[in-house]
Motif scaffolding. Structure first.
Motif, PDB file in Angstrom:
ATOM      1  N   VAL A   1      44.662  -0.902  40.015  1.00  0.00           N
ATOM      2  CA  VAL A   1      44.878  -1.125  41.445  1.00  0.00           C
ATOM      3  C   VAL A   1      46.351  -0.897  41.762  1.00  0.00           C
ATOM      4  O   VAL A   1      47.222  -1.212  40.953  1.00  0.00           O
ATOM      5  CB  VAL A   1      44.428  -2.535  41.888  1.00  0.00           C
ATOM      6  N   GLN A   2      46.594  -0.330  42.937  1.00  0.00           N
ATOM      7  CA  GLN A   2      47.977  -0.066  43.319  1.00  0.00           C
ATOM      8  C   GLN A   2      48.099  -0.059  44.831  1.00  0.00           C
ATOM      9  O   GLN A   2      47.265   0.518  45.529  1.00  0.00           O
ATOM     10  CB  GLN A   2      48.428   1.290  42.765  1.00  0.00           C
ATOM     11  N   SER A   3      49.151  -0.685  45.315  1.00  0.00           N
ATOM     12  CA  SER A   3      49.535  -0.579  46.719  1.00  0.00           C
ATOM     13  C   SER A   3      50.597   0.500  46.834  1.00  0.00           C
ATOM     14  O   SER A   3      51.375   0.711  45.892  1.00  0.00           O
ATOM     15  CB  SER A   3      50.095  -1.911  47.228  1.00  0.00           C
ATOM     16  N   ARG A   4      50.645   1.157  47.951  1.00  0.00           N
ATOM     17  CA  ARG A   4      51.615   2.238  48.165  1.00  0.00           C
ATOM     18  C   ARG A   4      53.023   1.726  47.866  1.00  0.00           C
ATOM     19  O   ARG A   4      53.454   0.730  48.422  1.00  0.00           O
ATOM     20  CB  ARG A   4      51.498   2.741  49.594  1.00  0.00           C
ATOM     21  N   GLY A   5      53.697   2.406  46.925  1.00  0.00           N
ATOM     22  CA  GLY A   5      55.051   2.033  46.555  1.00  0.00           C
ATOM     23  C   GLY A   5      55.142   0.895  45.558  1.00  0.00           C
ATOM     24  O   GLY A   5      56.240   0.525  45.141  1.00  0.00           O
ATOM     25  N   GLY A   6      54.006   0.328  45.151  1.00  0.00           N
ATOM     26  CA  GLY A   6      54.008  -0.813  44.232  1.00  0.00           C
ATOM     27  C   GLY A   6      53.647  -0.425  42.813  1.00  0.00           C
ATOM     28  O   GLY A   6      53.381   0.743  42.509  1.00  0.00           O
ATOM     29  N   ASP A   7      53.640  -1.426  41.938  1.00  0.00           N
ATOM     30  CA  ASP A   7      53.256  -1.217  40.544  1.00  0.00           C
ATOM     31  C   ASP A   7      51.793  -0.828  40.438  1.00  0.00           C
ATOM     32  O   ASP A   7      50.959  -1.276  41.234  1.00  0.00           O
ATOM     33  CB  ASP A   7      53.456  -2.506  39.735  1.00  0.00           C
ATOM     34  N   LEU A   8      51.470  -0.026  39.431  1.00  0.00           N
ATOM     35  CA  LEU A   8      50.089   0.251  39.055  1.00  0.00           C
ATOM     36  C   LEU A   8      49.664  -0.903  38.152  1.00  0.00           C
ATOM     37  O   LEU A   8      50.222  -1.090  37.067  1.00  0.00           O
ATOM     38  CB  LEU A   8      49.987   1.593  38.329  1.00  0.00           C
ATOM     39  N   VAL A   9      48.722  -1.710  38.624  1.00  0.00           N
ATOM     40  CA  VAL A   9      48.340  -2.931  37.930  1.00  0.00           C
ATOM     41  C   VAL A   9      47.006  -2.731  37.219  1.00  0.00           C
ATOM     42  O   VAL A   9      46.045  -2.231  37.807  1.00  0.00           O
ATOM     43  CB  VAL A   9      48.251  -4.112  38.920  1.00  0.00           C
ATOM     44  N   GLU A  10      46.963  -3.155  35.959  1.00  0.00           N
ATOM     45  CA  GLU A  10      45.739  -3.170  35.169  1.00  0.00           C
ATOM     46  C   GLU A  10      45.160  -4.577  35.282  1.00  0.00           C
ATOM     47  O   GLU A  10      45.749  -5.542  34.805  1.00  0.00           O
ATOM     48  CB  GLU A  10      46.094  -2.837  33.721  1.00  0.00           C
ATOM     49  N   ALA A  11      44.012  -4.691  35.954  1.00  0.00           N
ATOM     50  CA  ALA A  11      43.382  -5.991  36.186  1.00  0.00           C
ATOM     51  C   ALA A  11      42.144  -6.137  35.310  1.00  0.00           C
ATOM     52  O   ALA A  11      41.489  -5.143  34.977  1.00  0.00           O
ATOM     53  CB  ALA A  11      43.025  -6.143  37.667  1.00  0.00           C
TER      54      ALA A  11
ATOM     55  N   THR B   1      40.752   2.949  56.985  1.00  0.00           N
ATOM     56  CA  THR B   1      41.403   4.240  57.192  1.00  0.00           C
ATOM     57  C   THR B   1      41.499   4.918  55.837  1.00  0.00           C
ATOM     58  O   THR B   1      42.152   4.397  54.921  1.00  0.00           O
ATOM     59  CB  THR B   1      42.817   4.050  57.789  1.00  0.00           C
ATOM     60  N   TRP B   2      40.817   6.058  55.695  1.00  0.00           N
ATOM     61  CA  TRP B   2      40.808   6.791  54.431  1.00  0.00           C
ATOM     62  C   TRP B   2      41.854   7.888  54.473  1.00  0.00           C
ATOM     63  O   TRP B   2      41.971   8.620  55.453  1.00  0.00           O
ATOM     64  CB  TRP B   2      39.420   7.357  54.156  1.00  0.00           C
ATOM     65  N   LEU B   3      42.621   7.996  53.388  1.00  0.00           N
ATOM     66  CA  LEU B   3      43.746   8.918  53.299  1.00  0.00           C
ATOM     67  C   LEU B   3      43.507   9.912  52.162  1.00  0.00           C
ATOM     68  O   LEU B   3      42.364  10.146  51.788  1.00  0.00           O
ATOM     69  CB  LEU B   3      45.035   8.112  53.117  1.00  0.00           C
ATOM     70  N   GLU B   4      44.597  10.447  51.611  1.00  0.00           N
ATOM     71  CA  GLU B   4      44.477  11.476  50.562  1.00  0.00           C
ATOM     72  C   GLU B   4      43.977  10.868  49.252  1.00  0.00           C
ATOM     73  O   GLU B   4      44.083   9.668  49.016  1.00  0.00           O
ATOM     74  CB  GLU B   4      45.824  12.172  50.354  1.00  0.00           C
ATOM     75  N   HIS B   5      43.452  11.758  48.389  1.00  0.00           N
ATOM     76  CA  HIS B   5      43.023  11.334  47.060  1.00  0.00           C
ATOM     77  C   HIS B   5      44.235  10.972  46.211  1.00  0.00           C
ATOM     78  O   HIS B   5      45.340  11.496  46.403  1.00  0.00           O
ATOM     79  CB  HIS B   5      42.220  12.448  46.373  1.00  0.00           C
ATOM     80  N   VAL B   6      44.024  10.066  45.281  1.00  0.00           N
ATOM     81  CA  VAL B   6      45.062   9.651  44.335  1.00  0.00           C
ATOM     82  C   VAL B   6      45.279  10.798  43.349  1.00  0.00           C
ATOM     83  O   VAL B   6      44.320  11.313  42.775  1.00  0.00           O
ATOM     84  CB  VAL B   6      44.623   8.372  43.594  1.00  0.00           C
ATOM     85  N   SER B   7      46.523  11.199  43.170  1.00  0.00           N
ATOM     86  CA  SER B   7      46.822  12.297  42.242  1.00  0.00           C
ATOM     87  C   SER B   7      46.664  11.820  40.801  1.00  0.00           C
ATOM     88  O   SER B   7      46.707  10.614  40.513  1.00  0.00           O
ATOM     89  CB  SER B   7      48.251  12.798  42.465  1.00  0.00           C
ATOM     90  N   ASP B   8      46.500  12.775  39.887  1.00  0.00           N
ATOM     91  CA  ASP B   8      46.428  12.427  38.473  1.00  0.00           C
ATOM     92  C   ASP B   8      47.723  11.763  38.017  1.00  0.00           C
ATOM     93  O   ASP B   8      47.704  10.845  37.195  1.00  0.00           O
ATOM     94  CB  ASP B   8      46.134  13.666  37.625  1.00  0.00           C
ATOM     95  N   ALA B   9      48.863  12.207  38.552  1.00  0.00           N
ATOM     96  CA  ALA B   9      50.153  11.605  38.181  1.00  0.00           C
ATOM     97  C   ALA B   9      50.197  10.136  38.614  1.00  0.00           C
ATOM     98  O   ALA B   9      50.673   9.273  37.856  1.00  0.00           O
ATOM     99  CB  ALA B   9      51.304  12.383  38.800  1.00  0.00           C
ATOM    100  N   GLU B  10      49.703   9.822  39.813  1.00  0.00           N
ATOM    101  CA  GLU B  10      49.662   8.435  40.269  1.00  0.00           C
ATOM    102  C   GLU B  10      48.708   7.613  39.391  1.00  0.00           C
ATOM    103  O   GLU B  10      49.043   6.513  38.953  1.00  0.00           O
ATOM    104  CB  GLU B  10      49.214   8.355  41.731  1.00  0.00           C
ATOM    105  N   TYR B  11      47.533   8.161  39.137  1.00  0.00           N
ATOM    106  CA  TYR B  11      46.518   7.472  38.340  1.00  0.00           C
ATOM    107  C   TYR B  11      47.005   7.200  36.914  1.00  0.00           C
ATOM    108  O   TYR B  11      46.727   6.140  36.350  1.00  0.00           O
ATOM    109  CB  TYR B  11      45.232   8.304  38.319  1.00  0.00           C
ATOM    110  N   ASN B  12      47.731   8.142  36.339  1.00  0.00           N
ATOM    111  CA  ASN B  12      48.192   8.029  34.948  1.00  0.00           C
ATOM    112  C   ASN B  12      49.579   7.422  34.813  1.00  0.00           C
ATOM    113  O   ASN B  12      50.173   7.452  33.737  1.00  0.00           O
ATOM    114  CB  ASN B  12      48.153   9.399  34.272  1.00  0.00           C
ATOM    115  N   GLY B  13      50.112   6.850  35.889  1.00  0.00           N
ATOM    116  CA  GLY B  13      51.455   6.269  35.856  1.00  0.00           C
ATOM    117  C   GLY B  13      51.548   5.054  34.949  1.00  0.00           C
ATOM    118  O   GLY B  13      50.537   4.540  34.450  1.00  0.00           O
ATOM    119  N   PRO B  14      52.769   4.581  34.724  1.00  0.00           N
ATOM    120  CA  PRO B  14      52.954   3.391  33.889  1.00  0.00           C
ATOM    121  C   PRO B  14      52.292   2.172  34.525  1.00  0.00           C
ATOM    122  O   PRO B  14      52.315   2.015  35.743  1.00  0.00           O
ATOM    123  CB  PRO B  14      54.467   3.231  33.809  1.00  0.00           C
TER     124      PRO B  14
END
Length: 135
Positions: free
Chosen positions: A68-78, A114-127
């Protein structure tokens, strides 16, 4: 009291999801209620597009590993038992880790998303930051 018959499981649309995700409607309130509750199952690597909810959204992780991730926030593994809340209007995404199925209970009010752009692979695979290592 009323025993409700749920609609069939629905595959969620490719416009809003990368990979395969399926939803079972648990509750769809009728006015004056605005409550929505779905059990959503993601295949490994599946995820939502960036989106926001007018009145916010709460996710309860039931099974697997959620990202899960909010725009500009950490990519969190829940993990199972974790509760994730996004406030009204906050852009975010959520999905399954690449090697596991993931199931969450999604709770929200109204269908104003409100639906926006798809999550990029770089965003998905981030730290990632894990809820297991957070204070």
């Amino acid at each position: 009291m009323q025993l409700l018959k749920p609609p069939p499981t629905a595959k969620l649309p490719a416009e809003w999801f990368t990979g395969d995700a399926y939803a079972d409607v648990i509750h769809r309130g009728e006015a004056p209620s605005r409550l929505r509750a779905n059990m959503v199952r993601f295949t490994p690597g599946a995820r939502t597009a960036w989106h926001s909810h007018a009145l916010g959204q709460t996710l309860y992780i039931v099974e697997g590993i959620a990202l899960v991730q909010s725009r500009g926030g950490d990519l969190v593994e829940a993990h199972p038992g974790d509760v994730v809340h996004t406030p009204p209007g906050e852009e975010h995404w959520h999905g399954a880790a690449s090697d596991r199925f993931m199931v969450h209970l999604a709770l929200w009010e109204t269908d104003d998303a409100t639906w926006l752009e798809h999550v990029s692979d770089a965003e998905y695979n981030g730290p990632r930051v894990s809820t297991r290592t957070r204070p």
